[in-house]
Design a protein around this motif. Structure first.
Motif, PDB file in Angstrom:
ATOM      1  N   ILE A 158       0.832  -1.199   0.000  1.00 40.42           N
ATOM      2  CA  ILE A 158       0.000   0.000   0.000  1.00 40.42           C
ATOM      3  C   ILE A 158       0.866   1.249   0.000  1.00 40.42           C
ATOM      4  O   ILE A 158       0.641   2.192  -0.771  1.00 40.42           O
ATOM      5  N   CYS A 159       1.881   1.262   0.852  1.00 37.78           N
ATOM      6  CA  CYS A 159       2.753   2.424   0.964  1.00 37.78           C
ATOM      7  C   CYS A 159       3.415   2.738  -0.378  1.00 37.78           C
ATOM      8  O   CYS A 159       3.430   3.892  -0.832  1.00 37.78           O
TER       9      CYS A 159
ATOM     10  N   LEU B  91      -1.680   9.117   6.395  1.00 33.92           N
ATOM     11  CA  LEU B  91      -1.278   8.433   7.620  1.00 33.92           C
ATOM     12  C   LEU B  91      -2.231   7.294   7.975  1.00 33.92           C
ATOM     13  O   LEU B  91      -3.423   7.516   8.226  1.00 33.92           O
ATOM     14  N   ASP B  92      -1.712   6.076   8.027  1.00 28.01           N
ATOM     15  CA  ASP B  92      -2.496   4.928   8.461  1.00 28.01           C
ATOM     16  C   ASP B  92      -2.687   4.972   9.979  1.00 28.01           C
ATOM     17  O   ASP B  92      -1.788   5.417  10.711  1.00 28.01           O
TER      18      ASP B  92
ATOM     19  N   ALA C  16      -8.844   1.179   8.776  1.00 29.78           N
ATOM     20  CA  ALA C  16      -9.453  -0.081   8.349  1.00 29.78           C
ATOM     21  C   ALA C  16     -10.897  -0.181   8.800  1.00 29.78           C
ATOM     22  O   ALA C  16     -11.622  -1.077   8.375  1.00 29.78           O
ATOM     23  N   ARG C  17     -11.331   0.756   9.667  1.00 34.59           N
ATOM     24  CA  ARG C  17     -12.707   0.725  10.170  1.00 34.59           C
ATOM     25  C   ARG C  17     -13.377   2.055   9.857  1.00 34.59           C
ATOM     26  O   ARG C  17     -12.748   3.110   9.876  1.00 34.59           O
ATOM     27  N   ALA C  18     -14.666   1.997   9.581  1.00 34.09           N
ATOM     28  CA  ALA C  18     -15.429   3.203   9.264  1.00 34.09           C
ATOM     29  C   ALA C  18     -16.326   3.620  10.427  1.00 34.09           C
ATOM     30  O   ALA C  18     -17.275   4.361  10.251  1.00 34.09           O
ATOM     31  N   ASP C  19     -16.025   3.134  11.632  1.00 32.55           N
ATOM     32  CA  ASP C  19     -16.823   3.461  12.804  1.00 32.55           C
ATOM     33  C   ASP C  19     -16.732   4.957  13.109  1.00 32.55           C
ATOM     34  O   ASP C  19     -15.637   5.522  13.124  1.00 32.55           O
ATOM     35  N   GLU C  20     -17.869   5.597  13.362  1.00 36.18           N
ATOM     36  CA  GLU C  20     -17.873   7.044  13.559  1.00 36.18           C
ATOM     37  C   GLU C  20     -17.074   7.457  14.783  1.00 36.18           C
ATOM     38  O   GLU C  20     -16.443   8.518  14.788  1.00 36.18           O
ATOM     39  N   THR C  21     -17.054   6.638  15.831  1.00 38.96           N
ATOM     40  CA  THR C  21     -16.274   6.974  17.015  1.00 38.96           C
ATOM     41  C   THR C  21     -14.801   7.089  16.669  1.00 38.96           C
ATOM     42  O   THR C  21     -14.111   8.036  17.090  1.00 38.96           O
TER      43      THR C  21
ATOM     44  N   ASP D 180      -9.032  14.823   7.344  1.00 40.83           N
ATOM     45  CA  ASP D 180      -9.895  14.002   6.505  1.00 40.83           C
ATOM     46  C   ASP D 180      -9.519  12.549   6.743  1.00 40.83           C
ATOM     47  O   ASP D 180      -8.481  12.253   7.346  1.00 40.83           O
ATOM     48  N   TYR D 181     -10.370  11.627   6.291  1.00 34.31           N
ATOM     49  CA  TYR D 181     -10.066  10.213   6.466  1.00 34.31           C
ATOM     50  C   TYR D 181     -10.649   9.412   5.317  1.00 34.31           C
ATOM     51  O   TYR D 181     -11.612   9.820   4.665  1.00 34.31           O
ATOM     52  N   LEU D 182     -10.020   8.285   5.064  1.00 37.32           N
ATOM     53  CA  LEU D 182     -10.488   7.327   4.072  1.00 37.32           C
ATOM     54  C   LEU D 182     -10.502   5.951   4.716  1.00 37.32           C
ATOM     55  O   LEU D 182      -9.573   5.594   5.442  1.00 37.32           O
ATOM     56  N   SER D 183     -11.539   5.184   4.441  1.00 35.01           N
ATOM     57  CA  SER D 183     -11.607   3.819   4.948  1.00 35.01           C
ATOM     58  C   SER D 183     -11.007   2.860   3.921  1.00 35.01           C
ATOM     59  O   SER D 183     -11.248   2.990   2.722  1.00 35.01           O
ATOM     60  N   LYS D 184     -10.235   1.906   4.412  1.00 37.31           N
ATOM     61  CA  LYS D 184      -9.699   0.861   3.552  1.00 37.31           C
ATOM     62  C   LYS D 184     -10.760  -0.206   3.301  1.00 37.31           C
ATOM     63  O   LYS D 184     -11.539  -0.503   4.208  1.00 37.31           O
ATOM     64  N   PRO D 185     -10.803  -0.793   2.115  1.00 41.05           N
ATOM     65  CA  PRO D 185      -9.995  -0.462   0.935  1.00 41.05           C
ATOM     66  C   PRO D 185     -10.512   0.816   0.277  1.00 41.05           C
ATOM     67  O   PRO D 185     -11.708   1.108   0.355  1.00 41.05           O
TER      68      PRO D 185
END
Length: 228
Positions: free
Chosen positions: A15-16, A53-54, A82-87, A99-104
């Motif tokens: 991924i990197c 940043l992972d 790796a998780r899309a949990d709102e918390t 900002d954030y992106l969920s894998k994949p």
């Protein structure tokens, strides 16, 4: 304008390397790290303009990396999770992620988010030098030069994105603004859906500013309620 430098941090080498290669093809100068301590050290050494940043990293996690980096020198951060949990998202936003992106994730979406963060940083610099000192809306004061916010006698500490979002609301008090408009005008996303991103940031603002300031306009989006 000088070439923008991006630090990509992920312990998964594939991924990197893939993200780094794609960003180099987009014209960025890219450096990499594979663990928490290495990421902080690389930030100090190369002073990147942006971090991809992972969250899950050896040594210490991406949240701790974000805390340390923002304390030393604020820099835009796109967090990968790796998780899309709102918390988890709110925790990431709370330590300074923009900002954030969920894998994949789609590489096209990642590139769009990186470009959008760079444009936002440039707009913030331009706004600070434009001569517009700030805005006062009811008991809310937004200083555009120093990027500081006060409500009444209290100074409110906001992350970069929270400040940009609040400043946009303050520029249009009482107006109902759709999530799509906020994504386009604050985040700079032209073709990427992300209403949960707006909702998460509004929730964070309400937690810091009080729940009475930003009103939900059902079926539309949000509006800044003016306090007398």
């Amino acid at each position: 304008m000088s070439q923008r430098r991006v630090l990509v941090v992920d312990d998964e080498a594939t991924i990197c390397e893939s993200v780094a290669a794609r960003l180099r093809a987009e014209g960025f100068d890219v450096v990499t790290a594979s663990d928490g301590p290495g990421a902080v050290a690389e930030c100090e050494a190369s002073e990147p303009d942006l971090l991809v940043l992972d969250v899950m990293l050896p040594g210490f996690d991406g949240l701790e990396v974000c805390r340390r980096v923002q304390a030393a020198r604020p820099v835009p951060v796109l967090m990968l999770t790796a998780r899309a949990d709102e918390t988890d998202m709110l925790i990431g936003l709370g330590v300074g992620a923009d900002d954030y992106l969920s894998k994949p994730f789609s590489m096209r979406v990642l590139v769009a988010r990186v470009h959008a963060l760079v444009r936002r940083a440039e707009r913030a610099t331009e706004a600070a030098s434009s001569g517009q000192a700030g805005m006062s809306v009811g008991d809310l004061e937004v200083d555009l030069v120093e990027r500081r916010v006060r409500r009444g006698d209290d100074e409110i500490h906001l992350t970069r994105t929270e400040f940009d979002l609040l400043a946009h609301f303050a520029s249009r008090p009482r107006a109902a603004i759709s999530r799509e408009s906020l994504l386009a005008e604050v985040w700079g996303w032209g073709d990427v859906a992300g209403s949960r991103t707006v909702d998460s940031h509004v929730k964070a603002l309400r937690r810091k500013l009080g729940g009475d300031l930003i009103r939900t306009v059902h079926g539309v989006g949000y509006a800044l309620d003016v306090q007398k």
